[in-house]
Design a protein around this motif. Structure first.
Motif, PDB file in Angstrom:
ATOM      1  N   PHE A 151      -5.386  -5.716   8.817  1.00  0.00           N
ATOM      2  CA  PHE A 151      -5.094  -6.222   7.470  1.00  0.00           C
ATOM      3  C   PHE A 151      -3.647  -6.713   7.386  1.00  0.00           C
ATOM      4  CE2 PHE A 151      -6.095  -5.112   2.712  1.00  0.00           C
ATOM      5  CZ  PHE A 151      -5.787  -6.416   2.360  1.00  0.00           C
ATOM      6  N   THR A 153      -1.702  -7.575   9.722  1.00  0.00           N
ATOM      7  CA  THR A 153      -1.475  -8.692  10.634  1.00  0.00           C
ATOM      8  C   THR A 153      -1.928 -10.001   9.998  1.00  0.00           C
ATOM      9  OG1 THR A 153      -1.796  -7.225  12.509  1.00  0.00           O
ATOM     10  CG2 THR A 153      -1.971  -9.564  12.973  1.00  0.00           C
ATOM     11  N   PHE A 154      -3.043  -9.945   9.281  1.00  0.00           N
ATOM     12  CA  PHE A 154      -3.616 -11.151   8.669  1.00  0.00           C
ATOM     13  C   PHE A 154      -2.898 -11.517   7.370  1.00  0.00           C
ATOM     14  CE2 PHE A 154      -6.927 -12.789   5.674  1.00  0.00           C
ATOM     15  CZ  PHE A 154      -7.070 -14.045   6.242  1.00  0.00           C
ATOM     16  N   ASP A 155      -2.618 -10.541   6.540  1.00  0.00           N
ATOM     17  CA  ASP A 155      -2.097 -10.830   5.201  1.00  0.00           C
ATOM     18  C   ASP A 155      -1.201  -9.684   4.722  1.00  0.00           C
ATOM     19  OD1 ASP A 155      -1.719 -11.569   2.597  1.00  0.00           O
ATOM     20  OD2 ASP A 155      -3.786 -11.260   1.950  1.00  0.00           O
ATOM     21  N   ASP A 157       1.306  -9.668   2.552  1.00  0.00           N
ATOM     22  CA  ASP A 157       1.493  -9.623   1.094  1.00  0.00           C
ATOM     23  C   ASP A 157       0.272  -9.030   0.406  1.00  0.00           C
ATOM     24  OD1 ASP A 157       3.957 -10.639   1.151  1.00  0.00           O
ATOM     25  OD2 ASP A 157       3.464 -12.623   0.375  1.00  0.00           O
ATOM     26  N   GLY A 158      -0.907  -9.495   0.821  1.00  0.00           N
ATOM     27  CA  GLY A 158      -2.154  -9.012   0.228  1.00  0.00           C
ATOM     28  C   GLY A 158      -2.334  -7.522   0.464  1.00  0.00           C
ATOM     29  N   ARG A 160       0.004  -5.296   0.946  1.00  0.00           N
ATOM     30  CA  ARG A 160       0.968  -4.577   0.116  1.00  0.00           C
ATOM     31  C   ARG A 160       0.482  -4.548  -1.332  1.00  0.00           C
ATOM     32  NH1 ARG A 160       5.589  -7.132   1.695  1.00  0.00           N
ATOM     33  NH2 ARG A 160       6.136  -5.648   3.304  1.00  0.00           N
ATOM     34  N   ALA A 161      -0.012  -5.705  -1.809  1.00  0.00           N
ATOM     35  CA  ALA A 161      -0.485  -5.794  -3.200  1.00  0.00           C
ATOM     36  C   ALA A 161      -1.697  -4.901  -3.442  1.00  0.00           C
ATOM     37  CB  ALA A 161      -0.818  -7.243  -3.531  1.00  0.00           C
ATOM     38  N   MET A 162      -2.459  -4.645  -2.396  1.00  0.00           N
ATOM     39  CA  MET A 162      -3.655  -3.812  -2.567  1.00  0.00           C
ATOM     40  C   MET A 162      -3.368  -2.332  -2.301  1.00  0.00           C
ATOM     41  SD  MET A 162      -6.900  -5.951  -1.335  1.00  0.00           S
ATOM     42  CE  MET A 162      -7.155  -7.651  -1.752  1.00  0.00           C
ATOM     43  N   GLY A 163      -2.112  -1.991  -2.157  1.00  0.00           N
ATOM     44  CA  GLY A 163      -1.745  -0.576  -2.104  1.00  0.00           C
ATOM     45  C   GLY A 163      -1.575   0.021  -0.716  1.00  0.00           C
ATOM     46  N   LEU A 164      -1.525  -0.822   0.317  1.00  0.00           N
ATOM     47  CA  LEU A 164      -1.319  -0.285   1.671  1.00  0.00           C
ATOM     48  C   LEU A 164       0.175  -0.070   1.925  1.00  0.00           C
ATOM     49  CD1 LEU A 164      -4.291  -0.775   2.528  1.00  0.00           C
ATOM     50  CD2 LEU A 164      -3.407  -1.782   4.594  1.00  0.00           C
TER      51      LEU A 164
ATOM     52  N   LEU B  52       2.427  -5.748 -10.236  1.00  0.00           N
ATOM     53  CA  LEU B  52       1.878  -4.933  -9.136  1.00  0.00           C
ATOM     54  C   LEU B  52       2.842  -3.836  -8.685  1.00  0.00           C
ATOM     55  CD1 LEU B  52       0.379  -7.850  -7.042  1.00  0.00           C
ATOM     56  CD2 LEU B  52      -0.929  -5.853  -7.736  1.00  0.00           C
ATOM     57  N   LEU B  54       5.682  -4.454  -7.087  1.00  0.00           N
ATOM     58  CA  LEU B  54       6.326  -4.834  -5.825  1.00  0.00           C
ATOM     59  C   LEU B  54       7.753  -5.337  -6.040  1.00  0.00           C
ATOM     60  CD1 LEU B  54       3.321  -6.755  -4.216  1.00  0.00           C
ATOM     61  CD2 LEU B  54       4.138  -4.488  -3.585  1.00  0.00           C
ATOM     62  N   GLU B  74       0.350   3.213  -6.229  1.00  0.00           N
ATOM     63  CA  GLU B  74      -0.929   3.187  -5.509  1.00  0.00           C
ATOM     64  C   GLU B  74      -2.089   3.069  -6.493  1.00  0.00           C
ATOM     65  OE1 GLU B  74      -0.830   3.276  -2.007  1.00  0.00           O
ATOM     66  OE2 GLU B  74       1.309   3.108  -2.468  1.00  0.00           O
ATOM     67  N   ARG B  77      -2.201  -0.480  -8.017  1.00  0.00           N
ATOM     68  CA  ARG B  77      -2.612  -1.513  -7.060  1.00  0.00           C
ATOM     69  C   ARG B  77      -4.086  -1.395  -6.708  1.00  0.00           C
ATOM     70  NH1 ARG B  77       2.719  -0.923  -3.326  1.00  0.00           N
ATOM     71  NH2 ARG B  77       4.146  -1.139  -5.077  1.00  0.00           N
ATOM     72  N   TYR B  82      -6.344  -8.535  -5.678  1.00  0.00           N
ATOM     73  CA  TYR B  82      -5.320  -9.583  -5.586  1.00  0.00           C
ATOM     74  C   TYR B  82      -5.752 -10.691  -4.625  1.00  0.00           C
ATOM     75  CZ  TYR B  82      -0.705 -11.623  -4.627  1.00  0.00           C
ATOM     76  OH  TYR B  82       0.349 -12.481  -4.478  1.00  0.00           O
ATOM     77  N   ASN B  90      -1.845 -15.342   7.808  1.00  0.00           N
ATOM     78  CA  ASN B  90      -1.618 -15.598   9.226  1.00  0.00           C
ATOM     79  C   ASN B  90      -2.931 -16.083   9.833  1.00  0.00           C
ATOM     80  OD1 ASN B  90      -1.102 -15.526  11.956  1.00  0.00           O
ATOM     81  ND2 ASN B  90      -0.716 -13.341  12.072  1.00  0.00           N
ATOM     82  N   ILE B  93      -4.443 -15.338  13.728  1.00  0.00           N
ATOM     83  CA  ILE B  93      -5.171 -14.156  14.162  1.00  0.00           C
ATOM     84  C   ILE B  93      -6.675 -14.487  14.266  1.00  0.00           C
ATOM     85  CG2 ILE B  93      -4.929 -13.321  11.761  1.00  0.00           C
ATOM     86  CD1 ILE B  93      -5.545 -10.540  12.653  1.00  0.00           C
ATOM     87  N   MET B 103     -11.654  -6.246   4.348  1.00  0.00           N
ATOM     88  CA  MET B 103     -10.284  -5.772   4.096  1.00  0.00           C
ATOM     89  C   MET B 103     -10.142  -5.240   2.675  1.00  0.00           C
ATOM     90  SD  MET B 103      -7.998  -8.645   5.957  1.00  0.00           S
ATOM     91  CE  MET B 103      -8.094  -8.818   7.729  1.00  0.00           C
ATOM     92  N   ARG B 154     -13.035 -10.999  -1.149  1.00  0.00           N
ATOM     93  CA  ARG B 154     -12.282  -9.814  -0.704  1.00  0.00           C
ATOM     94  C   ARG B 154     -11.739  -9.048  -1.906  1.00  0.00           C
ATOM     95  NH1 ARG B 154      -6.720 -10.331   2.635  1.00  0.00           N
ATOM     96  NH2 ARG B 154      -5.905 -10.692   0.558  1.00  0.00           N
TER      97      ARG B 154
END
Lengths: 288, 242
Positions: A151, A153-155, A157-158, A160-164, B52, B54, B74, B77, B82, B90, B93, B103, B154
């Motif tokens: 996750f 690696t791919f995104d 910002d996304g 982080r925004a989803m709480g990771l 959010l 951030l 947490e 979010r 989002y 990216n 990948i 995801m 997603r």
């Protein structure tokens, strides 16, 4: 009968190949190749420093690498724009430090050569235990954080925004690179560590679009490069790590050349021989 | 008194001494499509990122369904689905469409492998955006519009209470745009609040229940027609001034 030193060399190669191949997929996808190179050279400086102060060289390499990995992780998190330049600077710094330290060693050539190009044919049983332990830790962390690593690696910002907790996973990934570059020093040496970390993953990525298959193919390329490298080097009386590095690099160049002549197979999710999709007439899907 | 979906009060954000947002306030009480429109650098994405949790505001406060995103990041979010700008992804990948949709289940799942329910929810979300046939396709083989729909799937697979979309119509074909709008409308009917950001007012007029015109501070806020009238009047003044 296969001599024991060769069996140990093959076991060590299999362990390092699998570990670098898996981690390499993340390194290549996250553009961490220069961080990997910087860490490989820091391992060299750490090993020589360890040798100078009477500490186990690999422990010295590990400690120094862990310190630098935390520094790289923090820099790339706090200032992504400048991180590439700073990593390049750290690369130069660690190489300069290694070169300076090695001149202080009495057995100058032998010691430097061992850490620079490794000595896979000289690995001992305790080396294998060390390699195995670090590899088990690395692979288990990757399995546990597999979804999260993919996750971020791919995104980023996304995620982080989803709480990771992106910072935690990023630091963890760089720390794994530090661990693996340290263990690679024993087999292929610090100079060729980057090749083993980057070439198999970069090769695999050229022929598949699935993340899991990239990991699988990366392992195959890495294993073939290492085992064929050992065999060829013994047959032709050449430096083993050099031949392993050449095999891995060649796999990338050969794949790059042939990939233009391949087409994507939906069924096997790989590029297979045939007319390239770029040569085919454009087909628009009905859903879009 | 019923719980407000979103409450932003006198929000000010400064980066290196530069004001990014100046005393921005807004309130969403019932599920609707709330659109934030403004030029590049107007602070639209900063506003989303502050909601959010951030970006830390210099002044003001935010409450998402009664929760403070800086005290319970947490929790907040995980209530929000989002959809980022595609430019931030990216695409190097090697990844399949199913990987991207799954995801959305990562924050809910925690450590371990995806469950059967995760796969079911992800497939349902992809079905909603009309791309279930693309489950096993490489993500980068899709068109811009299809990729945007996968990103929406997603966000839907997180089973959110609020959906936040950053420039969802940028570089998207008209069919994908219509499909995205339909999906968002359906989500509002199911009680989900949709908040979307766009630099193009025409892109949101069809779908918006409420529009905020933002250029670091709130220039106008209200029903789309009223805001459009205001927008055209300032555009006219600017044009004459030129």
């Amino acid at each position: 009968m296969i001599p024991p030193f060769l069996i140990r060399a093959m076991i060590a190669s299999v362990i390092t190949s699998i570990t670098t191949a898996i981690l390499g997929v993340y390194v290549v996808s996250r553009n961490l190749s220069s961080a990997g190179a910087a860490l490989a050279h820091t391992a060299l400086a750490g090993a020589i420093l360890g040798h100078l102060i009477g500490m186990d060289p690999y422990l010295g390499a590990l400690l120094m690498n862990l310190a630098l990995s935390i520094m790289i992780a923090n820099l790339s998190l706090s200032n992504a724009r400048e991180s590439e330049a700073v990593i390049g600077l750290l690369f130069g710094f660690s190489t300069a430090l290694a070169v300076t330290l090695v001149s202080l060693v009495k057995e100058y050539t032998v010691v430097a050569w061992t850490y620079l190009i490794g000595d896979v044919l000289g690995v001992t049983l305790s080396d294998i235990l060390f390699l195995g332990s670090v590899s088990i830790i690395t692979i288990n962390v990757i399995i546990l954080c597999y979804k999260e690593f993919k996750f971020i690696t791919f995104d980023t910002d996304g995620a982080r925004a989803m709480g990771l907790n992106v910072s935690l996973y990023h630091i963890l990934m760089i720390t794994l690179v530090a661990l693996v570059t340290t263990i690679c020093m024993r087999t292929v040496g610090s100079i060729l560590t980057t090749v083993l970390l980057v070439a198999p993953a970069a090769t695999a990525r050229k022929i598949t679009h699935s993340f899991e298959r990239t990991i699988g193919l990366s392992i195959i390329v890495s294993l073939l490069s290492s085992l064929l490298g050992i065999y060829t080097s013994i047959q032709l009386n050449l430096t083993t790590s050099g031949v392993i590095g050449l095999m891995a690099s060649l796999s990338y160049f050969i794949t790059s050349y042939f990939v233009a002549k391949l087409k994507y197979c939906k069924k096997c999710r790989l590029l297979v021989p045939g007319k390239s999709s770029q040569d085919l007439p454009l087909k628009v899907k009905d859903t879009d | 008194m019923s719980l407000k979906v979103l409450e932003v009060s006198s929000l000010t954000v400064r980066f290196d001494g530069r004001v990014a947002l100046d005393r921005v306030s807004l309130e969403i009480t019932t599920p609707e499509v709330f659109c934030i429109v403004g030029p590049n650098g107007a602070g639209k994405t900063t506003l989303l990122r502050t909601i959010l949790g951030l970006v830390k505001p210099t002044r003001g406060h935010v409450r998402v369904l009664g929760h403070d995103p800086f005290k319970e990041p947490e929790k907040v979010r995980r209530m929000i689905g989002y959809v980022p700008q595609r430019a931030s992804l990216n695409l190097e990948i090697p990844i399949l469409v199913k990987d991207v949709v799954l995801m959305g289940r990562v924050p809910k799942r925690g450590i371990g492998v995806f469950s059967r329910k995760d796969y079911e929810v992800a497939k349902e979300a992809l079905e909603l955006v009309g791309l279930i046939d693309f489950w096993n396709e490489p993500f980068k083989h899709l068109s811009g519009g299809q990729q945007q729909r996968v990103l929406l799937a997603r966000a839907l697979s997180t089973e959110p209470e609020i959906l936040m979309l950053d420039e969802p119509f940028a570089g998207v074909d008209s069919l994908s745009k219509a499909l995205i709008m339909n999906t968002l409308r359906d989500m509002v009917k199911q009680g989900v609040t949709v908040m979307l950001v766009s630099h193009e007012i025409n892109d949101v007029l069809e779908i918006a229940d409420e529009v905020m015109l933002l250029n670091r501070r709130v220039l106008a806020m209200g029903r789309p027609k009223e805001v459009l009238k205001f927008y055209l009047s300032i555009a006219k003044v600017t044009f004459k001034g030129d």
